[in-house]
Design a protein around this motif. Structure first.
Motif, PDB file in Angstrom:
ATOM      1  N   ALA A 187      16.311   6.004 -11.100  1.00 41.31           N
ATOM      2  CA  ALA A 187      15.874   5.132 -10.012  1.00 41.31           C
ATOM      3  C   ALA A 187      14.465   5.496  -9.554  1.00 41.31           C
ATOM      4  CB  ALA A 187      16.840   5.222  -8.833  1.00 41.31           C
ATOM      5  N   PHE A 188      13.691   4.488  -9.187  1.00 40.15           N
ATOM      6  CA  PHE A 188      12.349   4.699  -8.655  1.00 40.15           C
ATOM      7  C   PHE A 188      12.405   4.727  -7.132  1.00 40.15           C
ATOM      8  CE2 PHE A 188      12.892   0.171  -8.351  1.00 40.15           C
ATOM      9  CZ  PHE A 188      12.195  -0.188  -7.197  1.00 40.15           C
ATOM     10  N   GLU A 189      11.406   5.389  -6.510  1.00 37.71           N
ATOM     11  CA  GLU A 189      11.274   5.408  -5.057  1.00 37.71           C
ATOM     12  C   GLU A 189       9.785   5.457  -4.711  1.00 37.71           C
ATOM     13  OE1 GLU A 189      13.470   8.622  -3.305  1.00 37.71           O
ATOM     14  OE2 GLU A 189      15.401   7.945  -4.120  1.00 37.71           O
ATOM     15  N   GLY A 190       9.231   4.339  -4.283  1.00 38.68           N
ATOM     16  CA  GLY A 190       7.845   4.321  -3.864  1.00 38.68           C
ATOM     17  C   GLY A 190       7.674   5.057  -2.545  1.00 38.68           C
ATOM     18  N   GLU A 191       6.655   5.945  -2.477  1.00 37.45           N
ATOM     19  CA  GLU A 191       6.494   6.778  -1.289  1.00 37.45           C
ATOM     20  C   GLU A 191       5.020   7.002  -0.948  1.00 37.45           C
ATOM     21  OE1 GLU A 191       8.923  10.228  -1.008  1.00 37.45           O
ATOM     22  OE2 GLU A 191      10.633   9.290  -2.032  1.00 37.45           O
ATOM     23  N   ILE A 192       4.789   7.298   0.328  1.00 32.95           N
ATOM     24  CA  ILE A 192       3.494   7.776   0.792  1.00 32.95           C
ATOM     25  C   ILE A 192       3.453   9.282   0.572  1.00 32.95           C
ATOM     26  CG2 ILE A 192       1.986   8.080   2.796  1.00 32.95           C
ATOM     27  CD1 ILE A 192       3.364   5.575   4.008  1.00 32.95           C
ATOM     28  N   ALA A 193       2.444   9.762  -0.139  1.00 30.96           N
ATOM     29  CA  ALA A 193       2.290  11.195  -0.379  1.00 30.96           C
ATOM     30  C   ALA A 193       1.161  11.733   0.490  1.00 30.96           C
ATOM     31  CB  ALA A 193       1.985  11.459  -1.852  1.00 30.96           C
TER      32      ALA A 193
ATOM     33  N   ARG B  99       4.133  -0.047  -1.031  1.00 32.57           N
ATOM     34  CA  ARG B  99       4.785  -1.139  -1.755  1.00 32.57           C
ATOM     35  C   ARG B  99       5.053  -0.696  -3.194  1.00 32.57           C
ATOM     36  NH1 ARG B  99       0.647  -5.923  -1.045  1.00 32.57           N
ATOM     37  NH2 ARG B  99      -0.788  -4.135  -1.171  1.00 32.57           N
ATOM     38  N   ALA B 100       6.127  -1.239  -3.764  1.00 34.49           N
ATOM     39  CA  ALA B 100       6.469  -0.922  -5.154  1.00 34.49           C
ATOM     40  C   ALA B 100       6.878  -2.197  -5.871  1.00 34.49           C
ATOM     41  CB  ALA B 100       7.598   0.109  -5.209  1.00 34.49           C
ATOM     42  N   TRP B 101       6.456  -2.296  -7.111  1.00 32.31           N
ATOM     43  CA  TRP B 101       6.770  -3.441  -7.960  1.00 32.31           C
ATOM     44  C   TRP B 101       7.467  -2.947  -9.232  1.00 32.31           C
ATOM     45  CZ3 TRP B 101       2.320  -2.496  -5.393  1.00 32.31           C
ATOM     46  CH2 TRP B 101       1.803  -3.477  -4.533  1.00 32.31           C
ATOM     47  N   VAL B 102       8.372  -3.755  -9.756  1.00 33.13           N
ATOM     48  CA  VAL B 102       8.976  -3.505 -11.067  1.00 33.13           C
ATOM     49  C   VAL B 102       8.725  -4.743 -11.918  1.00 33.13           C
ATOM     50  CG1 VAL B 102      11.089  -3.037 -12.374  1.00 33.13           C
ATOM     51  CG2 VAL B 102      10.738  -1.968 -10.125  1.00 33.13           C
ATOM     52  N   ASN B 103       8.014  -4.549 -13.009  1.00 33.43           N
ATOM     53  CA  ASN B 103       7.648  -5.653 -13.902  1.00 33.43           C
ATOM     54  C   ASN B 103       6.958  -6.785 -13.124  1.00 33.43           C
ATOM     55  OD1 ASN B 103       8.889  -4.195 -15.986  1.00 33.43           O
ATOM     56  ND2 ASN B 103      10.872  -5.156 -15.600  1.00 33.43           N
ATOM     57  N   GLY B 104       6.128  -6.393 -12.165  1.00 29.82           N
ATOM     58  CA  GLY B 104       5.353  -7.363 -11.401  1.00 29.82           C
ATOM     59  C   GLY B 104       6.059  -7.958 -10.204  1.00 29.82           C
ATOM     60  N   GLU B 105       7.341  -7.661 -10.023  1.00 26.65           N
ATOM     61  CA  GLU B 105       8.109  -8.212  -8.892  1.00 26.65           C
ATOM     62  C   GLU B 105       8.149  -7.193  -7.753  1.00 26.65           C
ATOM     63  OE1 GLU B 105      12.712  -9.510  -7.769  1.00 26.65           O
ATOM     64  OE2 GLU B 105      12.127  -9.197  -9.862  1.00 26.65           O
TER      65      GLU B 105
ATOM     66  N   GLY C 211      11.510   0.315 -20.845  1.00 26.87           N
ATOM     67  CA  GLY C 211      10.711  -0.901 -20.955  1.00 26.87           C
ATOM     68  C   GLY C 211      10.190  -1.408 -19.621  1.00 26.87           C
ATOM     69  N   ASP C 212      10.818  -1.006 -18.519  1.00 28.90           N
ATOM     70  CA  ASP C 212      10.358  -1.431 -17.198  1.00 28.90           C
ATOM     71  C   ASP C 212       9.060  -0.714 -16.826  1.00 28.90           C
ATOM     72  OD1 ASP C 212      12.490  -3.136 -16.827  1.00 28.90           O
ATOM     73  OD2 ASP C 212      13.663  -1.726 -15.629  1.00 28.90           O
ATOM     74  N   VAL C 213       8.220  -1.416 -16.086  1.00 26.06           N
ATOM     75  CA  VAL C 213       6.973  -0.855 -15.581  1.00 26.06           C
ATOM     76  C   VAL C 213       7.041  -0.837 -14.054  1.00 26.06           C
ATOM     77  CG1 VAL C 213       4.465  -1.104 -15.440  1.00 26.06           C
ATOM     78  CG2 VAL C 213       5.678  -1.696 -17.566  1.00 26.06           C
ATOM     79  N   VAL C 214       6.886   0.349 -13.478  1.00 24.07           N
ATOM     80  CA  VAL C 214       6.924   0.525 -12.029  1.00 24.07           C
ATOM     81  C   VAL C 214       5.513   0.759 -11.520  1.00 24.07           C
ATOM     82  CG1 VAL C 214       7.904   1.838 -10.110  1.00 24.07           C
ATOM     83  CG2 VAL C 214       9.222   1.571 -12.229  1.00 24.07           C
ATOM     84  N   GLU C 215       5.142   0.048 -10.468  1.00 28.43           N
ATOM     85  CA  GLU C 215       3.838   0.236  -9.821  1.00 28.43           C
ATOM     86  C   GLU C 215       4.063   0.552  -8.341  1.00 28.43           C
ATOM     87  OE1 GLU C 215       0.742  -2.820 -11.514  1.00 28.43           O
ATOM     88  OE2 GLU C 215       2.706  -3.794 -11.313  1.00 28.43           O
ATOM     89  N   VAL C 216       3.318   1.498  -7.820  1.00 28.50           N
ATOM     90  CA  VAL C 216       3.390   1.875  -6.410  1.00 28.50           C
ATOM     91  C   VAL C 216       1.978   1.910  -5.847  1.00 28.50           C
ATOM     92  CG1 VAL C 216       4.168   3.594  -4.725  1.00 28.50           C
ATOM     93  CG2 VAL C 216       5.445   3.293  -6.866  1.00 28.50           C
ATOM     94  N   GLU C 217       1.808   1.359  -4.640  1.00 27.78           N
ATOM     95  CA  GLU C 217       0.512   1.399  -3.967  1.00 27.78           C
ATOM     96  C   GLU C 217       0.704   1.766  -2.505  1.00 27.78           C
ATOM     97  OE1 GLU C 217      -3.445  -1.379  -3.089  1.00 27.78           O
ATOM     98  OE2 GLU C 217      -1.573  -2.315  -3.763  1.00 27.78           O
ATOM     99  N   VAL C 218      -0.146   2.636  -2.021  1.00 25.01           N
ATOM    100  CA  VAL C 218      -0.218   2.963  -0.601  1.00 25.01           C
ATOM    101  C   VAL C 218      -1.564   2.468  -0.098  1.00 25.01           C
ATOM    102  CG1 VAL C 218      -0.442   4.847   1.074  1.00 25.01           C
ATOM    103  CG2 VAL C 218       1.353   4.917  -0.673  1.00 25.01           C
ATOM    104  N   ASP C 219      -1.545   1.775   1.035  1.00 23.34           N
ATOM    105  CA  ASP C 219      -2.814   1.319   1.585  1.00 23.34           C
ATOM    106  C   ASP C 219      -2.767   1.274   3.106  1.00 23.34           C
ATOM    107  OD1 ASP C 219      -1.209  -0.899   1.998  1.00 23.34           O
ATOM    108  OD2 ASP C 219      -2.605  -2.351   1.159  1.00 23.34           O
TER     109      ASP C 219
ATOM    110  N   ARG D 280      -3.036   1.050  -7.658  1.00 20.83           N
ATOM    111  CA  ARG D 280      -1.658   0.978  -8.151  1.00 20.83           C
ATOM    112  C   ARG D 280      -1.366   2.118  -9.133  1.00 20.83           C
ATOM    113  NH1 ARG D 280       0.947  -5.053  -8.537  1.00 20.83           N
ATOM    114  NH2 ARG D 280       0.072  -5.862  -6.585  1.00 20.83           N
ATOM    115  N   LEU D 281      -0.339   2.855  -8.803  1.00 21.16           N
ATOM    116  CA  LEU D 281       0.163   3.935  -9.651  1.00 21.16           C
ATOM    117  C   LEU D 281       1.161   3.324 -10.624  1.00 21.16           C
ATOM    118  CD1 LEU D 281       0.723   7.041 -10.170  1.00 21.16           C
ATOM    119  CD2 LEU D 281       2.473   6.841  -8.384  1.00 21.16           C
ATOM    120  N   THR D 282       0.903   3.419 -11.907  1.00 18.04           N
ATOM    121  CA  THR D 282       1.696   2.710 -12.913  1.00 18.04           C
ATOM    122  C   THR D 282       2.430   3.691 -13.812  1.00 18.04           C
ATOM    123  OG1 THR D 282       0.094   0.903 -12.925  1.00 18.04           O
ATOM    124  CG2 THR D 282       1.615   1.018 -14.782  1.00 18.04           C
ATOM    125  N   THR D 283       3.732   3.443 -14.003  1.00 19.78           N
ATOM    126  CA  THR D 283       4.567   4.280 -14.867  1.00 19.78           C
ATOM    127  C   THR D 283       5.485   3.384 -15.688  1.00 19.78           C
ATOM    128  OG1 THR D 283       4.598   6.006 -13.164  1.00 19.78           O
ATOM    129  CG2 THR D 283       6.223   6.186 -14.942  1.00 19.78           C
TER     130      THR D 283
END
Length: 491
Positions: A69-75, A146-152, A199-207, A217-220
């Motif tokens: 599981a992914f968890e988008g976070e502020i670091a 915010r976090a996205w999976v495959n652009g969603e 195959g999934d792509v996870v993106e996380v952004e803090v702003d 965007r942090l991409t994995t």
């Protein structure tokens, strides 16, 4: 503050390799509501610095596992050493802010027993970056993640949703050890975390929308690990159950699991059946000790139907109450975690000399969608509890607080309430006659039989009302039985 160029590409999103990575458990109101528990104070776990990864990398889902599981976070990245700093000065010790993905493998969570060493410590399980935001240039209260999976878009959380302000994590941790430059605090995740597949792509952004500062965007990308299973001779193997699936996916529905609680058709049947009829059918099956005795309803006109969520109190003892009665105790945890359609059943040993709940807890249970509350102890603020509208059965009203007679002890265990044993998941049915415990394994059989008996009793009542004597009719002899069966066939 200066940034040294790291030589290891894993740490390209940081000033260097962090000495410590401290992660916060529950910290957002939305996540706490999803999990059904709200912490009174922050709690933490450590992650290995070897788990850090840069943007654009991959993370492996190990062979034989399913719940990554992914968890988008502020670091938060510490800029200057912090030891015993007050809350008012804590943010001054934060050098930078950036994005992180606190990946975790729920398949290993139970084996870790809360440490998260293996479930969250794998290589690549802590992507951080890509860019650092200077903490001096932003207001921490305006940050969002915010976090996205495959652009969603899957997660959206703001500092306004945090249970604790970001600076509190710095101040709190500095009470216990020195936070050193480069240390990272992962500040928890909002609702929306879920399972990702190869195959999934996870993106996380803090702003910080007001200032325009962003981490980028942090991409994995998730990939399947090599076909190398874990060795059972070396340690615990991955294992999952429906509880882990529900928490990993975020809901039973998302995990493809059937809804908890009663089958809707069975619930509808039990809504129609008097408790007395259920008691009769249970007695026919050899079950006499199934009534919760000594409790009366706040709303005799309301039917109670639901599955049991249990809470146990032990007799009051001052030292035990001091250790277990305050803070986020078992009583509060039970009312925060009750699910829709559940009945909180409280073991109070028939001791009505103090309250076992009041109006605030009744409101919380009602807000959570609980079907009702049953306690063989007392109720404080009885009129206010009744006004909430949720069905409550109790041994009576009493003005004293919980600690006078009880210590909140355990949840989700077998309890003794009103002279009968109640297990979590037992079916609880109540009306003006009282409350009965229906074992789930025979619930459908009992309900069908009770409805058939109710139809028969209604027919008998009609015959008595028409002037027929009771003898031979109640119960029916062979002649009356034949007449009843014939009329049912004709109809």
């Amino acid at each position: 503050m200066t940034i040294d160029i790291p030589t290891d590409p894993r740490f390209s999103g940081l000033p260097g390799r962090p000495g410590k990575i401290i992660a916060v458990h529950l910290s957002y109101e939305s996540r706490a509501a999803q999990r059904g528990r709200r912490p009174a104070a922050p709690s933490y776990f450590f992650k290995a610095s070897s788990s850090v990864a840069a943007t654009g990398g991959t993370v492996e889902r190990p062979e034989g596992t399913e719940l990554l599981a992914f968890e988008g976070e502020i670091a938060l990245v510490i800029g200057t050493a912090a030891r015993r700093v007050p809350l008012s000065r804590a943010w001054e010790h934060v050098g930078w802010v950036t994005a992180a993905d606190d990946l975790g493998l729920y398949d290993l969570r139970a084996a870790d027993k809360g440490s998260n060493v293996r479930s969250k410590g794998g290589d690549g399980f802590t992507p951080i970056g890509p860019h650092l935001i200077d903490a001096r240039t932003i207001d921490p209260t305006e940050l969002r993640v915010r976090a996205w999976v495959n652009g969603e878009l899957r997660q959206h959380g703001t500092a306004a949703d945090l249970i604790f302000p970001l600076a509190q994590f710095v101040a709190d941790l500095s009470q216990h050890f020195t936070l050193e430059p480069g240390d990272v605090i992962l500040t928890g995740t909002p609702a929306g975390s879920s399972v990702v597949q190869p195959g999934d792509v996870v993106e996380v952004e803090v702003d910080a929308p007001e200032s325009g500062a962003t981490s980028g965007r942090l991409t994995t990308t998730v990939v399947a690990g090599p076909a190398v299973p874990f060795d059972p001779q070396l340690g615990s193997l991955p294992a999952v159950d429906d509880t882990q699936r529900e928490e990993a996916w975020g809901s039973r529905e998302a995990a493809g699991l059937p809804p908890v609680g009663l089958d809707p058709e069975l619930r509808a049947q039990l809504e129609r059946i008097p408790v007395a009829a259920l008691s009769q059918q249970l007695r026919k099956r050899g079950l006499d000790n199934v009534t919760i005795d000594g409790v009366r309803p706040t709303h005799p006109d309301r039917k109670l139907v639901g599955t049991a969520k249990t809470l146990r109190f032990v007799p009051g003892r001052e030292d035990l109450f001091a250790a277990h009665g305050g803070g986020y105790n078992a009583q509060k945890r039970a009312f925060d975690a009750v699910d829709e359609g559940e009945v909180i059943v409280i073991e109070a040993r028939g001791e009505a000399g103090s309250g076992t709940l009041g109006d605030i807890l009744a409101i919380r249970a009602h807000a959570r969608g609980a079907a009702g509350i049953v306690t063989d102890g007392g109720v404080r603020d009885a009129e206010a509890v009744a006004a909430v509208g949720i069905p409550v059965y109790s041994a009576g009203a009493h003005p004293a607080v919980l600690g006078r007679k009880h210590v909140p002890w355990q949840t989700d265990v077998a309890v003794a309430c009103g002279g009968t044993t109640v297990l979590p998941g037992d079916i609880i049915v109540g009306d003006a006659d009282g409350v009965i415990v229906l074992p789930p394994a025979i619930a459908q059989e009992v309900a069908d039989a009770a409805l058939a008996q109710e139809d028969e009793d209604a027919w008998v009542a009609a015959q008595v009302a028409a002037g027929h004597p009771i003898d031979g009719l109640f119960p029916m002899n062979a002649q009356w039985r034949a007449r009843y069966d014939a009329e049912r066939t004709d109809s």
